[in-house]
Design an enzyme around this catalytic site. Structure first.
Site, PDB file in Angstrom:
ATOM      1  CE  LYS A 283     -47.615 -34.112   6.952  1.00 25.65           C
ATOM      2  NZ  LYS A 283     -48.918 -34.872   7.184  1.00 25.65           N
TER       3      LYS A 283
ATOM      4  CE  LYS B 161     -50.346 -32.239  10.185  1.00 31.37           C
ATOM      5  NZ  LYS B 161     -50.742 -33.472  10.695  1.00 31.37           N
TER       6      LYS B 161
ATOM      7  CG  ASP C 259     -52.130 -32.932   7.121  1.00 32.75           C
ATOM      8  OD1 ASP C 259     -52.644 -34.125   7.781  1.00 32.75           O
ATOM      9  OD2 ASP C 259     -50.962 -32.814   7.118  1.00 32.75           O
TER      10      ASP C 259
ATOM     11  CB  THR D  65     -54.162 -33.944  12.324  1.00 30.77           C
ATOM     12  OG1 THR D  65     -54.453 -32.721  11.598  1.00 30.77           O
ATOM     13  CG2 THR D  65     -53.602 -34.608  11.452  1.00 30.77           C
TER      14      THR D  65
END
Length: 330
Positions: free
Chosen positions: A105, A188, A241, A245
């Site tokens: 990511k 994110k 997500d 997080t």
């Protein structure tokens, strides 16, 4: 898909190797570290990156790219800034049409490329897919219930990957929006740092909820500018997500932000860690991409200013809170 290869012997790569094995696949795990390979093959653990988890003895570890490239599908779990180099090493051994499932990511700092762009440049014979969503490696490794997005332009292939990896506790949801899934997973991490700062600074739950909501608007704007769909960002690889997080100290990015909010230096925090905190590098890459696309992202800009440009936390927070009032639309 009988055999799954996994490139990356960190916590997430090891957890995915366990998941693929639970799904009934033969699994070969590539790791850079000699010690990780030895531990996986002899003691069936990865105490360096995933302590306290017993691995299936059938999972084999290797440092041979050719061996992992012989799999029917390969999960690319190298850190975002090293993914291109890993693909370049795999390229001489790659067989045409084998899926390359992107599990990293981030956005490449040197080029502003999405992970898909880097994979397609270095592995032109691969068929790319994206695995992204709310996943803490330790919970996946322990078999706790997890839902995740699997994005693939080829729906039939995507369904084969879902069938190959899915279990009762690991549930991939199929999508064809690879761009939206990648942007959500990258941005994110930056927003999670911001949320950690809010918590560490004692700015309150109202502020954190507001930041998550306005941060979601930022990542949606960027994804749409790149061709992603807003409904994707309301799903697992976006909102799901982000919620995970941006609210738990299990997140490396959130915990880093929390420590920054408490007044610790970035260098000291990173010096204590073995695992990569992707949001630190991604902050600069996100802002470079946003500038090229003409997308306004004030929260990400604030994180970038603190991490990469020497701006104090107080000045960055003051700049955000002094912005003009505006409509709530994207």
């Amino acid at each position: 898909m009988k055999t799954i290869g996994v490139v990356g012997g960190g916590a997430w790569g090891t957890a995915l190797a366990l998941t693929a094995r639970r799904a009934g696949r033969d699994v070969v795990l590539w790791a850079r570290e000699d010690g990780v390979v030895e531990q996986v093959n002899t003691a069936h653990v990865n105490s360096d990156f995933l302590p306290g988890v017993s691995l299936d003895p059938a999972i084999r570890a290797t440092q041979d790219y050719a061996e992992v490239a012989r799999a029917d599908a390969v999960l690319l779990v190298a850190p975002a800034q090293h993914l291109r180099a890993a693909c370049r090493a795999l390229a001489p051994h790659w067989r045409k049409g084998v899926p390359a499932v992107i599990c990293a990511k981030g956005i490449e700092l040197s080029t502003c490329a999405l992970m898909q762009d880097a994979v397609e440049a270095e592995l032109p014979d691969a068929v790319p897919a994206v695995l992204s969503g709310p996943t803490f490696a330790i919970e996946v490794a322990r078999g706790l219930p997890t839902a995740i997005t699997l994005a693939c332009a080829d729906r039939a292939l995507g369904q084969k990957l879902v069938d190959a990896l899915g279990t009762a506790s690991f549930r991939p949801y199929l999508s064809d929006d690879m761009v939206g899934s990648q942007v959500g997973g990258a941005v994110k991490n930056v927003l999670a740092i911001a949320c950690g700062i809010v918590e560490g600074r004692g700015l309150g739950d109202n502020a954190r909820a507001s930041l998550i909501t306005r941060g979601l608007a930022e990542l949606t704007r960027l994804a749409m500018a790149k061709g992603g769909r807003p409904d994707t960002l309301m799903g697992l690889s976006g909102l799901g997500d982000l919620i995970l997080t941006a609210s738990s100290t299990q997140s490396r990015n959130y915990s880093l932000g929390f420590a920054l909010g408490q007044g610790r230096s970035l260098g000291d925090i990173l010096g204590e860690r073995r695992s990569v905190t992707e949001g630190v590098t991604t902050a600069g890459a996100v802002m470079d991409m946003a500038a090229r696309m003409g997308v306004e992202m004030p929260i990400c800009a604030g994180v970038d200013a603190v991490i990469n440009k020497g701006v104090s936390l107080d000045d960055a927070i003051r700049a955000l809170l002094s912005r003009p009032f505006r409509d709530e639309g994207l």
